[in-house]
Design a protein around this motif. Structure first.
Motif, PDB file in Angstrom:
ATOM      1  N   SER A   1       0.852  -1.182   0.000  1.00  0.00           N
ATOM      2  CA  SER A   1       0.000   0.000   0.000  1.00  0.00           C
ATOM      3  C   SER A   1       0.893   1.238   0.000  1.00  0.00           C
ATOM      4  O   SER A   1       1.425   1.627   1.040  1.00  0.00           O
ATOM      5  N   ARG A   2       1.084   1.805  -1.179  1.00  0.00           N
ATOM      6  CA  ARG A   2       1.878   3.022  -1.308  1.00  0.00           C
ATOM      7  C   ARG A   2       0.976   4.154  -1.772  1.00  0.00           C
ATOM      8  O   ARG A   2      -0.007   3.933  -2.474  1.00  0.00           O
ATOM      9  N   ARG A   3       1.331   5.346  -1.377  1.00  0.00           N
ATOM     10  CA  ARG A   3       0.547   6.497  -1.773  1.00  0.00           C
ATOM     11  C   ARG A   3       0.717   6.723  -3.276  1.00  0.00           C
ATOM     12  O   ARG A   3       1.845   6.812  -3.777  1.00  0.00           O
ATOM     13  N   PRO A   4      -0.378   6.802  -4.035  1.00  0.00           N
ATOM     14  CA  PRO A   4      -0.243   6.969  -5.491  1.00  0.00           C
ATOM     15  C   PRO A   4       0.445   8.286  -5.838  1.00  0.00           C
ATOM     16  O   PRO A   4       0.223   9.312  -5.191  1.00  0.00           O
ATOM     17  N   ARG A   5       1.268   8.259  -6.845  1.00  0.00           N
ATOM     18  CA  ARG A   5       1.913   9.455  -7.364  1.00  0.00           C
ATOM     19  C   ARG A   5       1.759   9.474  -8.871  1.00  0.00           C
ATOM     20  O   ARG A   5       1.799   8.442  -9.524  1.00  0.00           O
ATOM     21  N   GLY A   6       1.629  10.683  -9.411  1.00  0.00           N
ATOM     22  CA  GLY A   6       1.604  10.839 -10.854  1.00  0.00           C
ATOM     23  C   GLY A   6       0.255  10.516 -11.468  1.00  0.00           C
ATOM     24  O   GLY A   6      -0.775  10.456 -10.795  1.00  0.00           O
ATOM     25  N   LEU A   7       0.280  10.294 -12.792  1.00  0.00           N
ATOM     26  CA  LEU A   7      -0.937  10.012 -13.554  1.00  0.00           C
ATOM     27  C   LEU A   7      -0.872   8.604 -14.143  1.00  0.00           C
ATOM     28  O   LEU A   7       0.173   8.168 -14.618  1.00  0.00           O
ATOM     29  N   TYR A   8      -2.017   7.933 -14.125  1.00  0.00           N
ATOM     30  CA  TYR A   8      -2.150   6.610 -14.716  1.00  0.00           C
ATOM     31  C   TYR A   8      -3.107   6.735 -15.896  1.00  0.00           C
ATOM     32  O   TYR A   8      -4.296   7.001 -15.712  1.00  0.00           O
ATOM     33  N   LEU A   9      -2.585   6.582 -17.093  1.00  0.00           N
ATOM     34  CA  LEU A   9      -3.388   6.715 -18.305  1.00  0.00           C
ATOM     35  C   LEU A   9      -3.549   5.341 -18.933  1.00  0.00           C
ATOM     36  O   LEU A   9      -2.568   4.617 -19.129  1.00  0.00           O
ATOM     37  N   SER A  10      -4.785   4.990 -19.266  1.00  0.00           N
ATOM     38  CA  SER A  10      -5.077   3.643 -19.749  1.00  0.00           C
ATOM     39  C   SER A  10      -5.438   3.670 -21.226  1.00  0.00           C
ATOM     40  O   SER A  10      -6.228   4.510 -21.674  1.00  0.00           O
ATOM     41  N   ILE A  11      -4.884   2.711 -21.981  1.00  0.00           N
ATOM     42  CA  ILE A  11      -5.233   2.581 -23.389  1.00  0.00           C
ATOM     43  C   ILE A  11      -6.695   2.184 -23.543  1.00  0.00           C
ATOM     44  O   ILE A  11      -7.297   2.416 -24.598  1.00  0.00           O
ATOM     45  N   ASP A  12      -7.288   1.622 -22.496  1.00  0.00           N
ATOM     46  CA  ASP A  12      -8.703   1.246 -22.532  1.00  0.00           C
ATOM     47  C   ASP A  12      -9.627   2.445 -22.328  1.00  0.00           C
ATOM     48  O   ASP A  12     -10.846   2.329 -22.510  1.00  0.00           O
TER      49      ASP A  12
ATOM     50  N   ILE B   1      -8.883   5.888 -23.592  1.00  0.00           N
ATOM     51  CA  ILE B   1      -8.099   6.894 -24.298  1.00  0.00           C
ATOM     52  C   ILE B   1      -8.766   8.268 -24.250  1.00  0.00           C
ATOM     53  O   ILE B   1      -8.083   9.298 -24.252  1.00  0.00           O
ATOM     54  N   ASN B   2     -10.067   8.293 -24.145  1.00  0.00           N
ATOM     55  CA  ASN B   2     -10.782   9.573 -24.113  1.00  0.00           C
ATOM     56  C   ASN B   2     -10.692  10.266 -22.755  1.00  0.00           C
ATOM     57  O   ASN B   2     -11.192  11.386 -22.602  1.00  0.00           O
TER      58      ASN B   2
ATOM     59  N   ASP C   1      -0.239   3.070 -31.250  1.00  0.00           N
ATOM     60  CA  ASP C   1       0.228   4.343 -31.807  1.00  0.00           C
ATOM     61  C   ASP C   1      -0.805   5.449 -31.626  1.00  0.00           C
ATOM     62  O   ASP C   1      -0.448   6.604 -31.382  1.00  0.00           O
ATOM     63  N   ALA C   2      -2.089   5.098 -31.727  1.00  0.00           N
ATOM     64  CA  ALA C   2      -3.145   6.093 -31.522  1.00  0.00           C
ATOM     65  C   ALA C   2      -3.155   6.581 -30.069  1.00  0.00           C
ATOM     66  O   ALA C   2      -3.390   7.765 -29.794  1.00  0.00           O
ATOM     67  N   PHE C   3      -2.899   5.665 -29.140  1.00  0.00           N
ATOM     68  CA  PHE C   3      -2.834   6.025 -27.722  1.00  0.00           C
ATOM     69  C   PHE C   3      -1.666   6.984 -27.469  1.00  0.00           C
ATOM     70  O   PHE C   3      -1.806   7.997 -26.783  1.00  0.00           O
ATOM     71  N   ILE C   4      -0.501   6.673 -28.025  1.00  0.00           N
ATOM     72  CA  ILE C   4       0.664   7.548 -27.882  1.00  0.00           C
ATOM     73  C   ILE C   4       0.394   8.901 -28.508  1.00  0.00           C
ATOM     74  O   ILE C   4       0.725   9.954 -27.930  1.00  0.00           O
ATOM     75  N   GLU C   5      -0.228   8.911 -29.668  1.00  0.00           N
ATOM     76  CA  GLU C   5      -0.547  10.176 -30.353  1.00  0.00           C
ATOM     77  C   GLU C   5      -1.492  11.015 -29.499  1.00  0.00           C
ATOM     78  O   GLU C   5      -1.317  12.244 -29.373  1.00  0.00           O
ATOM     79  N   ALA C   6      -2.482  10.383 -28.889  1.00  0.00           N
ATOM     80  CA  ALA C   6      -3.430  11.116 -28.046  1.00  0.00           C
ATOM     81  C   ALA C   6      -2.721  11.696 -26.830  1.00  0.00           C
ATOM     82  O   ALA C   6      -2.975  12.849 -26.434  1.00  0.00           O
TER      83      ALA C   6
END
Length: 576
Positions: free
Chosen positions: A131-142, A144-145, A238-243
């Motif tokens: 159990s660690r304190r979340p840091r940063g952003l988690y972006l999911s390819i599922d 994308i919007n 590639d679409a996820f990276i582009e977004a």
């Protein structure tokens, strides 16, 4: 009006406080102590405790930050193993950012392997079981919007972010695919950016680009908290990276986008696609290559033979090995050779042996430039894995041998002595870290070459004394380069990070050592990274200005670089 929530690691958009200055907050009581950006622990003054509603929440004694650093380091030293120390520093980071960075900056050489390097790999393996304190952003390819919504939740304006460091965690620290736990790599890397380069931690964001994982043990683990499917590739990837690139650059037009621990194919393709369009940097490729170039510049100064005349064998032709070849190749071109002639100065050996154009079906696109003509090596001795390193060294008679593979002991006594028989000052770089995985031990290299070798290593080694001469072993550590490179790009507001800026960073690192003295290190000491970062940043900013990439004017560039460096010192916190 609803109070805006400042998420962990997001910038405080009020004017940045300087040491000895004031900053204001509307938080009170436990909310102050629970904010790592505000918390000073026992260093809160009596006046601050009263004004911020902290009366009774802290012991009565008031400490200085020096007292706290001493106490924190005492706790750190008592811990039994690297993973325990990593967990302790993570907890301190989550509790009090200024104290964490002050402690870290005073013990960089000791703590970089704990905060980053292989110890963070151990933390990743256990990531979803702790159990660690979340840091940063988690972006999911599922989803994308949801990328724009995620960035918007930071509450940051267009000028509030300087650096965004993202990973898809496919090739972490030689450990391979580690899924969502790979967020630990950007977190550790950004900590070094701040401690060594003075990058404001409130203006940097670690990002996990979760495209799934191919590690079966993670997919089968009910505790795993990332996307539960194999890695998505091809057009959707590639679409996820582009977004991601589009949203990040639209919202934060001045930010550097750094890519970390991508597989070589994806990493190179992304770099080539976006280089020149946005400010982009891949440390695994460009950083490793540039710091190796810095050591090479020092080495050729010591031996008196220009880089363009070196015969270079690279053992390990993955992301790091080819990134090194690219940086050395470009430096040779700058010395006057054509790109084709420069490529002919390299022989790259991988798991299939020497790369040559007769094995085109087995070559990755990024390796093709360095494939030798098949006719050239048609008569060379072959083994089960093609033309091996020993045969290449025997045939090529290299003057520079670079190990970018994880094969421990690959630079054998026979290979090194063969090389030394025709090279007056053999240049040998054994890059793999930790030392147990090194291609050779520096003491052996010095003994096998009679003290003639010019050596640098990826891990830290103690000085070696041979025939009355003490040899200081330079450590090829990317942390000497990337903090200053980013700082120079930030100070200059460079539109892109050009190859000339990367080359300037390498030259700046090399300029900090004197190689005329016998046994001298080819690189500066890791302990002095903050001073190195200033020198590198100035050189990078000057290169950006010379290329017309800088978007600011310089009055006193050295002072502007120093002024831009965030200092781990407490400010006076006042209520608002």
């Amino acid at each position: 009006m609803r109070q805006r929530v400042i998420p962990l690691l997001a910038p405080m958009t009020k004017q940045r406080p300087e040491p000895g200055r004031f900053c204001r907050t509307s938080s009170r009581g436990l909310a102050v102590l629970n904010s790592p950006l505000l918390n000073k622990g026992t260093a809160f003054t009596a006046e601050e405790r009263k004004a911020l509603g902290l009366t009774g929440f802290l012991p009565p004694g008031i400490s200085t930050i020096l007292d706290q650093v001493t106490r924190a380091y005492f706790q750190y030293e008592r811990l039994p193993d690297p993973l325990s120390k990593n967990i302790y520093l993570t907890a301190l980071h989550d509790r009090n950012e200024v104290l964490f960075y002050r402690l870290f900056s005073e013990h960089l050489n000791e703590m970089i392997p704990i905060v980053n390097d292989l110890t963070v790999g151990l933390a990743m393996e256990k990531y979803h079981h702790e159990s660690r304190r979340p840091r940063g952003l988690y972006l999911s390819i599922d989803h994308i919007n949801s990328i724009e919504e995620a960035f918007a939740n930071l509450g940051a304006g267009p000028g509030d972010i300087d650096l965004i460091l993202a990973t898809d965690a496919e090739q972490i620290l030689g450990l391979g695919d580690w899924g969502v736990g790979g967020i630990e790599a950007p977190i550790g890397k950004l900590a070094i950016y701040t401690a060594a380069g003075g990058i404001d931690p409130r203006r940097a964001i670690p990002v996990m680009l979760d495209v799934g994982t191919n590690r079966e043990s993670l997919l089968a683990d009910p505790m795993y908290i990332g996307n539960r499917h194999p890695r998505i590739r091809g057009e959707p990837y590639d679409a996820f990276i582009e977004a991601y690139v589009r949203v990040a650059t639209d919202l934060f037009p001045h930010a550097i986008l750094q890519w970390e621990d991508f597989a070589p194919g994806n990493g190179r393709r992304i770099l080539e696609k976006y280089r020149g369009r946005v400010s982009i940097f891949n440390d695994n490729m460009q950083g490793t290559g540039a710091i190796t170039l810095a050591a090479a510049i020092s080495a050729v100064r010591a031996c008196g033979t220009p880089l363009r005349n070196q015969r270079i064998v690279i053992f390990g032709a993955g992301a790091a090995g080819i990134g090194i070849a690219d940086q050395l190749h470009d430096a040779i071109v700058r010395e006057g050779l054509s790109p084709a002639d420069a490529a002919r100065r390299f022989w790259c050996v991988d798991r299939l042996g020497l790369l040559h154009d007769g094995m085109s079906g087995d070559l990755h696109d990024y390796q093709v430039t360095y494939a030798r003509p098949a006719a050239e090596c048609a008569s060379w001795k072959r083994g089960a894995a093609g033309i091996g390193l020993a045969e290449v060294v025997h045939r090529v008679k290299p003057t520079m041998l670079i190990g970018a593979s994880t094969v421990a002991g690959s630079f054998t006594e026979a290979i090194v002595k063969d090389m030394a028989s025709h090279a007056a000052r053999p240049i040998i770089f054994a890059l793999c870290n930790p030392p147990a995985r090194a291609a050779a031990n520096p003491a052996d290299l010095i003994a096998w070459t009679g003290g003639r070798a010019l050596i640098a290593t990826g891990g830290a080694f103690a000085p070696v004394t041979h025939n009355g001469v003490t040899y200081v072993i330079g450590q090829i550590n990317n942390a000497m380069l990337y903090p200053g490179l980013a700082l120079g790009a930030i100070v200059s507001r460079a539109r892109t990070i050009s190859e000339a800026m990367v080359a300037a960073a390498a030259s700046a690192v090399s300029s900090l050592v004197t190689v005329r003295q016998p046994g001298a290190s080819l690189l500066p000491l890791v302990d002095d990274l903050r001073s190195v970062a200033v020198t590198v940043a100035v050189a990078v900013a000057e290169a950006a200005y010379a290329e017309g990439l800088a978007r600011v004017k310089f009055r006193d560039i050295v002072q502007q670089v120093r002024d831009a460096m965030w200092q781990p010192e407490y400010c006076c916190i006042l209520p608002c």
